[in-house]
Design an enzyme around this catalytic site. Structure first.
Site, mmCIF file in Angstrom:
data_model
loop_
_atom_site.group_PDB
_atom_site.id
_atom_site.type_symbol
_atom_site.label_atom_id
_atom_site.label_comp_id
_atom_site.label_asym_id
_atom_site.label_seq_id
_atom_site.Cartn_x
_atom_site.Cartn_y
_atom_site.Cartn_z
ATOM 1 N N HIS A 91 0.856 -1.190 0.000
ATOM 2 C CA HIS A 91 0.000 0.000 0.000
ATOM 3 C C HIS A 91 0.895 1.244 0.000
ATOM 4 C CE1 HIS A 91 -2.781 3.098 1.301
ATOM 5 N NE2 HIS A 91 -3.753 2.298 0.908
ATOM 6 N N GLU A 161 -4.043 2.136 -7.155
ATOM 7 C CA GLU A 161 -4.439 3.218 -6.257
ATOM 8 C C GLU A 161 -3.580 4.450 -6.518
ATOM 9 O OE1 GLU A 161 -6.561 1.603 -2.517
ATOM 10 O OE2 GLU A 161 -4.429 1.739 -2.108
HETATM 11 P P1 PGA Z 1 -9.763 5.947 0.453
HETATM 12 O O1 PGA Z 1 -8.481 4.977 0.665
HETATM 13 O O2 PGA Z 1 -10.891 5.082 -0.032
HETATM 14 O O3 PGA Z 1 -10.024 6.487 1.853
HETATM 15 O O4 PGA Z 1 -9.371 6.992 -0.512
HETATM 16 C C1 PGA Z 1 -8.219 3.913 -0.230
HETATM 17 C C2 PGA Z 1 -6.975 3.179 0.202
HETATM 18 O O5 PGA Z 1 -6.004 3.797 0.642
HETATM 19 O O6 PGA Z 1 -6.909 1.913 0.109
#
Ligand code: PGA
Length: 246
Positions: A91, A161
Site C-alpha cells: 500500500h 491506487e
Molecule cells: P480511500 O483509501 O478510499 O479512503 O481513498 C483507499 C486506500 O487507501 O486503500
C-alpha cells in the site's frame, strides 16, 4: 469471468466494537454475489473471522520473512492461523511511511503465498508523477518489481491506487482509470500469458464512495475496489458492496 471484489481497508482504525459494522453489513448482504474482504488492524482479525459472516478477512501487511526476531512485525502464517485469507502488500502508505521498495513488496507477496494468503498488491503513481505524464511508466515499473514470478489469478489481486486520490476527494477521469487498468492487464499478459492475465482481478482504490462506486466498477477492466474511509461505516460500505454485486 472475474468475480468482483469489494475490499475494505480499515487502516489504523477500529476497535473490537467495530465488529458491529461487519455484522450490520452481513445482515444487509447475507449472500453477496461479489467477494467481500474486510481488512482490519491485525489484532481484530480473529474477532471478525469469529463472526461467521460470508465475508473474507484480510490483513493490511505482513513481514517478508518466515518468523524470527522482528519485534512488532507479523508473520503471514500467524495471519492465516487467525483466519485471514488475504493480505494487502505495498500500500502506498506503507511504501511512504516504511520505505518499502518494490523488492520488499515482492518478498511480502511471496511470504503471503507461502502462508496460503491471496496477495493484494498495490501500485499507483504520485501526483508529481501523474503531472509529469509518467503514470503508465511508474505503474509498469512497480508491477515488474512488486509482482513475483508465479503470480496467478488464485494467489494475486492487483490494486491500482493513484496516491493523489487516496483520501483526497479526487478521482481520475473514467478514461484514465480504464487506460491504467488496461495497461496493467497488458503487462500481466506479457508476464503471465494472456489466459492467466485475463483472470487476474485488477481493482481500483482512491476515494471510492457510495456515489461513484457503481460507475467506477462498471468500467472496462475494473474488477471492484479497495476502499478506505468508506469501509468504516456500514451505511457507506453497504452500497459499495451492492455496486460490486452489480
Ligand atoms: P480511500 O483509501 O478510499 O479512503 O481513498 C483507499 C486506500 O487507501 O486503500
Amino acid at each position: 469471468m472475474r468475480r468482483k471484489i469489494a475490499a475494505g481497508n480499515w487502516k489504523m482504525n477500529g476497535t473490537r466494537a467495530s465488529a458491529a459494522v461487519v455484522q450490520a453489513l452481513a445482515k444487509a448482504h447475507p449472500a453477496p454475489g461479489c467477494e467481500v474482504i474486510i481488512c482490519p488492524p491485525a489484532p481484530l482479525i480473529p474477532i471478525l473471522t469469529g463472526l461467521q459472516t460470508p465475508f473474507a478477512t484480510g490483513a493490511q501487511d505482513c513481514h517478508a520473512n518466515p518468523k524470527g526476531a522482528h519485534t512488532g512485525d507479523v508473520w503471514a502464517e500467524t495471519l492465516a492461523d487467525c483466519g485471514a485469507t488475504a493480505v494487502i502488500v505495498g500500500h502506498s502508505e506503507r511504501r511512504a511511511d516504511h520505505g518499502e521498495t518494490d523488492a520488499t513488496v515482492s518478498a511480502k507477496a511471496e511470504a503471503a503465498w507461502r502462508a496460503g494468503l491471496t496477495a493484494i498488491i498495490c501500485v499507483g503513481e504520485t501526483e508529481a508523477e501523474r503531472d509529469a505524464g509518467r503514470t503508465l511508466e511508474v505503474v509498469a515499473r512497480q508491477l515488474a518489481g512488486s509482482v513475483p514470478e508465479g503470480a496467478s489469478a488464485a494467489n494475486t489481486v492487483i490494486a491500482y491506487e493513484p496516491v493523489w486520490a487516496i483520501g483526497t476527494g479526487r478521482t481520475p477521469q473514467d478514461g484514465d482509470i480504464t487506460e491504467v487498468h488496461g495497461g496493467i492487464r497488458d503487462r500481466l499478459s506479457a508476464r503471465l500469458g494472456a489466459d492467466t492475465a485475463a483472470l487476474v482481478r485488477v481493482i481500483y482504490g482512491g476515494w471510492v464512495k457510495p456515489a461513484n462506486a457503481a460507475a467506477i466498477f462498471a468500467l472496462d477492466d475494473v474488477d471492484g475496489g479497495l476502499v478506505g474511509g468508506a469501509s468504516l461505516k456500514a451505511e457507506d460500505f453497504g452500497p459499495i458492496i451492492a455496486a460490486a454485486d452489480g
